[in-house]
Design a protein around this motif. Sequence first.
Motif, PDB file in Angstrom:
ATOM      1  N   SER A  78       1.772   2.300   2.099  1.00  0.00           N
ATOM      2  CA  SER A  78       1.195   3.336   2.947  1.00  0.00           C
ATOM      3  C   SER A  78       0.266   4.187   2.090  1.00  0.00           C
ATOM      4  CB  SER A  78       2.293   4.196   3.560  1.00  0.00           C
ATOM      5  OG  SER A  78       2.942   4.971   2.547  1.00  0.00           O
ATOM      6  N   ARG A  79      -0.510   5.023   2.746  1.00  0.00           N
ATOM      7  CA  ARG A  79      -1.371   5.941   1.994  1.00  0.00           C
ATOM      8  C   ARG A  79      -0.535   6.867   1.118  1.00  0.00           C
ATOM      9  NH1 ARG A  79      -3.621   8.943  -0.656  1.00  0.00           N
ATOM     10  NH2 ARG A  79      -5.732   9.815  -0.522  1.00  0.00           N
ATOM     11  N   ASP A  92       2.408   6.074  -0.166  1.00  0.00           N
ATOM     12  CA  ASP A  92       2.897   5.242  -1.272  1.00  0.00           C
ATOM     13  C   ASP A  92       1.863   5.169  -2.394  1.00  0.00           C
ATOM     14  OD1 ASP A  92       5.243   4.664   0.124  1.00  0.00           O
ATOM     15  OD2 ASP A  92       4.432   2.796   0.949  1.00  0.00           O
ATOM     16  N   TYR A 146      -7.709   2.810  -0.780  1.00  0.00           N
ATOM     17  CA  TYR A 146      -6.521   2.408  -0.028  1.00  0.00           C
ATOM     18  C   TYR A 146      -6.747   1.113   0.753  1.00  0.00           C
ATOM     19  CZ  TYR A 146      -2.807   2.304   3.397  1.00  0.00           C
ATOM     20  OH  TYR A 146      -1.763   1.890   4.181  1.00  0.00           O
ATOM     21  N   SER A 192      -4.027  -1.878   0.047  1.00  0.00           N
ATOM     22  CA  SER A 192      -3.072  -2.177   1.122  1.00  0.00           C
ATOM     23  C   SER A 192      -3.317  -3.529   1.780  1.00  0.00           C
ATOM     24  CB  SER A 192      -3.137  -1.079   2.189  1.00  0.00           C
ATOM     25  OG  SER A 192      -4.415  -1.052   2.817  1.00  0.00           O
TER      26      SER A 192
END
Length: 240
Positions: free
Chosen positions: A92-93, A95, A176, A180
């Motif tokens: 996630s952002r 994370d 990100y 991701s």
Amino acid sequence: MQTMAEIGLPSTFTSGGLASMVASTQACRFEVAEFFVSWQGVLTVAYTGFPDALLELKSQVADFYPGLVKEFPGSKWPKTSIACLRDNKRLSREDLEKLRDICSKENSYLTSTTPLVEVNQLSIVLFANCCLEQTLCQTDVSLALPASTAGPNSEHCASVRAVLDEFRRENLDNYYFNASKDGNRTAHYRGFKAGVTLVHFLTSIPRALARFRERVERELPNMYDWFADRTLHITVRAIL
């Protein structure tokens, strides 16, 4: 473990060709840069750049094998991959922000305890999976002495720095997307895949790595699979 000559691979990978080029390459060293989260969330130890001796070797390999596949972007800057996201996990952002904080806090300990990685030997490896935890044969080749103490050239350092700067805090919103992405999970690294690669296996494991692992597991439990210490390496060039 059998050598490549014993398993019957062409002499261009063993007594001549690639092995000969490696043996003529001057021993050198990498300068440790930082902990870095690569694309698909892969955790790495990044280095400031390839020493000139290894850049020259990479060029020689490309010239000697004109049909060689184009070099993958991931080996154009030097790193040691230390962990991948588990299957079906995605950062996630939040994370990624946690990982940025962990890397920032652990980088000074990393560079103070392991500033340099000495490279006196390269290995030509026929592997059965991408993290090299399963290999079929290996030929180790000593590099030429005396070893060079020169760092990487400034132009190459700048290109590597540009890659690492994508993970700077102010760039995380843009980064990100790549961090991701799907792919390069456990199945990619530990599933069967055969190939030949030229690598330097780390002869000692950075002390900072255990502390880094502990912090990641505490902040992001059960997200990552960690590669075996005995297989940690720096890829110089994929061959087949």
